[in-house]
Enzyme design. Structure first.
Site: not given
Ligand SMILES: CC(C)(COP(=O)(O)OP(=O)(O)OC[C@H]1O[C@@H](n2cnc3c(N)ncnc32)[C@H](O)[C@@H]1OP(=O)(O)O)[C@@H](O)C(=O)NCCC(=O)NCCS
Length: 408
Positions: A91, A93, A95, A119, A124, A408
């Protein structure tokens, strides 16, 4: 925190892969790192987010695909995957920056569409992806799985070895891919990768069994499945269908009749089934088939004119619509889609839009499986001219909903 997004080097691949799987709370076997490198990835499409120098805190990458769109055209589609942020850096930024990097590369490579499997379904939409196909989870007790209806089946079903299956399955897939919206291409190495059958990856189930259905020697359908003993000392098992793909009603009936009638199997489950599957209509007691719909492939339009002109529509007609896109501003604007003599053109216009929708909503309707009117009722699209959304629906919706059996 200073974060640098850049392609990874060959030397960094191992650590990058370990970081991807750690994001999913998994340890990765060294052989699987080699397998991924050899059979699936394109090294120049893999990225890392590096904090404070060389600390890898985020991963992402893209597989290049060809996506079948309504009408049968196959268009380049970025298949975004390998997304993860280190649990130490959530959280902040990362991603968001990674997605920006991956979409920029897809735009550079002139891929009109990006796709992914999520996931978690809440992540997204904010990046302009929309749910484009439905994936149904199925389970059924075999005792309740009698057919009341089925087409006549002229061909035969037989077991084949894993190696033979790897030769036969792609032939069925390719027949279907030509006209089934939502299909992605699979290279021979990707077939190997996705059907790899090592014990440690089976989750306590058996190795894969393979059956094919052929008519006059031509393969029309196949299924791969695993079994799991219900109790240690007894023979009863449950069957988990890994993939069942059929190209004709006859092969569908034959393959599902086979799967539901293997002796000692108490129940059959399958993931990612198409919502339009005929099995429901074949069962004597359809309610016994438990169906759980979920989001399937997500799509994101990057080049509106190219993506929309590549597909066909259900009728001739036209619609002027505005796309709001805060992530890829080049894909925002007002467009006029004209379908004449079955051929579509899509151009920017200065005319007033009849409908306004977001990038995520455009991603959802692009393959024809989601109606804009449903999204409008959820407050996700706006009609400026009475009847315009009905016209949009009429143009975009397809008779058979899209299905993407390749996860995938
Ligand atoms: C999902 C994941 C990649 C998010 O990464 P992150 O670097 O924390 O994301 P960011 O900080 O860029 O967040 C971007 C936005 O998405 C939101 N967000 C992040 N994870 C989220 C989730 N699981 N569900 C809903 N919203 C989410 C954040 O709140 C943020 O919202 P905002 O722009 O309104 O503030 C991370 O939690 C992760 O690695 N999860 C485990 C692996 C996984 O599920 N990968 C995805 C595979 S499809």
């Amino acid at each position: 925190m200073n974060v640098n997004y850049r392609p990874i080097t060959e030397d960094e691949f191992s650590n990058w892969r370990i970081a991807v799987r750690r994001g999913f709370n998994e340890q990765v076997h060294p052989d699987d790192i080699t397998r991924l490198r050899n059979d699936r990835i394109e090294i120049d499409r893999l990225f890392g987010a590096f904090a404070d120098g060389n600390n890898l805190v985020g991963t992402g990458g893209t597989d290049s695909y060809q996506l079948t769109v309504p009408g049968g055209a196959q268009i380049p589609a970025a298949g975004i995957a390998y997304i993860g942020t280190a649990a130490t850096h959530l959280r902040r930024g990362i991603l968001t920056g990674m997605m920006r990097t991956l979409l920029d590369q897809a735009i550079e490579r002139k891929e009109p569409v990006a796709t992914l499997w999520a996931s978690q379904s809440g992540i997204y939409s904010r990046f302009g992806f929309g749910q484009a196909t439905v994936a149904e989870g199925w389970s059924i007790k075999t005792a309740n799985a009698t057919f009341a209806h089925a087409p006549k089946v002229p061909g035969k079903t037989r077991f084949v070895s894993h190696d033979d299956a790897l030769e036969i399955m792609p032939r069925v897939w390719e027949t279907l891919r030509k006209n089934r919206t939502g299909f992605l291409d699979r290279s021979p190495s990707r077939w190997r990768y996705f059907f790899f059958d090592e014990e440690r990856l089976r989750g306590g189930r058996s190795g894969m069994f393979h059956v094919v259905y052929e008519d006059n020697g031509i393969p029309e359908g196949y299924a791969a499945y695993r079994m799991k003993r219900l109790r240690e000392e007894e023979f009863e098992v449950e069957m988990k269908v890994v993939e069942a793909v059929t190209s004709t009603p006859e092969s569908h009936a034959a393959i599902w009749h086979f799967l539901l009638n293997v002796d000692l199997v108490q129940s059959v489950s399958a993931g990612n089934r198409p919502s339009s599957d005929a099995l429901w209509w074949m069962l004597a007691d359809p309610r016994q088939l438990k169906r759980t719909p979920s989001d399937g492939l997500w799509a994101r339009v990057l080049d509106v004119e190219t993506a929309l002109a590549a597909r066909t529509y259900e009728s001739d007609g036209h619609i002027t619509f505005e796309v709001i896109d805060n992530v890829v501003p080049a894909a925002a604007g007002i467009f006029r889609l004209t379908v004449s003599g079955g051929k579509a053109t899509c151009e920017r216009t200065s005319a007033q839009p009849e409908v306004t929708l977001g990038a995520s909503e455009l991603g959802s309707v692009y393959l024809g499986g989601t109606r804009l009117s449903h999204l409008a009722r959820a407050g996700r699209a706006e009609e400026h001219v009475p009847g315009a959304i009905a016209r949009f629906d009429w143009l975009f919706s397809t008779a058979i909903p899209p299905w993407c059996p390749h996860e995938f």
